[in-house]
Scaffold this active site. Sequence first.
Site, PDB file in Angstrom:
ATOM      1  N   GLU A  43       0.899  -1.074  -0.029  1.00 45.92           N
ATOM      2  CA  GLU A  43      -0.075   0.037   0.058  1.00 45.92           C
ATOM      3  C   GLU A  43       0.929   1.373  -0.182  1.00 45.92           C
ATOM      4  O   GLU A  43       0.689   2.402  -0.704  1.00 45.92           O
ATOM      5  CB  GLU A  43      -0.721  -0.081   1.342  1.00 45.92           C
ATOM      6  CG  GLU A  43      -2.158  -0.952   1.172  1.00 45.92           C
ATOM      7  CD  GLU A  43      -1.620  -2.365   1.586  1.00 45.92           C
ATOM      8  OE1 GLU A  43      -2.393  -3.410   1.197  1.00 45.92           O
ATOM      9  OE2 GLU A  43      -0.507  -2.557   1.904  1.00 45.92           O
ATOM     10  N   ASN A 315       4.011 -10.359 -10.315  1.00 48.76           N
ATOM     11  CA  ASN A 315       3.581  -9.191 -11.008  1.00 48.76           C
ATOM     12  C   ASN A 315       4.294  -9.148 -12.472  1.00 48.76           C
ATOM     13  O   ASN A 315       5.566  -9.067 -12.664  1.00 48.76           O
ATOM     14  CB  ASN A 315       4.293  -8.131 -10.246  1.00 48.76           C
ATOM     15  CG  ASN A 315       3.714  -6.801 -10.529  1.00 48.76           C
ATOM     16  OD1 ASN A 315       3.325  -6.759 -11.601  1.00 48.76           O
ATOM     17  ND2 ASN A 315       4.105  -5.750  -9.697  1.00 48.76           N
TER      18      ASN A 315
END
Length: 404
Positions: A43, A315
């Site tokens: 985050e 990713n």
Amino acid sequence: MAAYPWLARRYREGFDERRGLYGDLSFLSGRRPLWVHAVSVGEVQSALPLLRRARRAVGDTPLLLSTVTPTGRRMGLRLLDGVVDGQVYYPWDVPWIVNRALDALDPLLYAAVETEIWPGLLTALKRRSIPAFLVNGRLSEGSFRRMSHWPSFWRKAYGLFEAVFVRADDDMERFLRLGVAPDRLHLVGDFKIDALLDRHDRADLSDLRRELAGEGPLFIAGSTHEGEEEVVVEAFRLLRQTVPRARLVVVPRHPERARAVRALCGKDFSSFLMSQRGAGWDILVVDQVGVLFDLYGLASGAFVGGSLVARGGQNLLEPACWALPVAHGPHMEDFAVAARDLARFGVARTVIDPVQLARFWRDCLDGNLAEEASAGSKGYFAVRGGAASRAWTQMEPYLSQNRR
């Protein structure tokens, strides 16, 4: 704290701040901050482009970052030096703690990142007329199913935000199915794409390029899991039959597996751990953290792991932002949207075995595939980038409205 030993163990670091007790707040100098909350490492990375954008816009208004985990705090210190003015640990969502924290911090504006919904704090912010936003909002199918058991509670909780800036079409559809008011939802894109582009633009590969200098093309197998390295090594063996000077860097998802991965390379190749590398290597196994992103910048082609085995994938955007052709296995559930879109743009391709992976790496040396991936990468990021700026454009007016 002695009366609650389990709290002492879990929250020893920042215990006072978690109770809304702050020591040195001199960085505020009596000014009201813009407060961004990012629970942990991922985050904080998502928050980076928003905080950089805000920094350029707010002048001497302080920027405050809060986290929950110590690793998130350390990531903030590393990435945001010179961007944020201060960091605190997030207060527990208990009324008297929340009020004490807000009395001390008195923010102009509050933004939570991704999934951080604390009704106590949000209610207190609303009561004080401090605007709150959810940025890079996401809602997985699993979370949606759990929330669907108490839809009225979650509709009310999301209703405490002035706006929810949503990451992707799938997230938007789930928010709407949950009953969140459409006028609060804004599809702006994924902040992590902006963060990757920022990281790409700031990367300096000169030292790494010098350390790994060699004559042959370099291929990367990134974030690999147990059961995948055998496939990768066999694919490399097949590739060397036609590209004898090719080199391979394998980056296990868990660095502690590096020695076991190196053992799979056998005696046919000159292999080293990255921390102990010698000259003339064929395969390098990375036993360090934090180097994979830059390694992609040196490669001719990549394979992204967690995808040949049922791990949901890793990713794809990291190699893609280097305009690199990328292969992955069939298990990309955690990155399904990125895998689908990058395939449409000609950047990513699915492989299922060593033969297909070897063929893909060989094709990466063909100018046509390299050019297609480069053009596709530019097209993809041109369309998907800019999420933080789009959100900030809608948030910024609330700063002037809320000054007092």
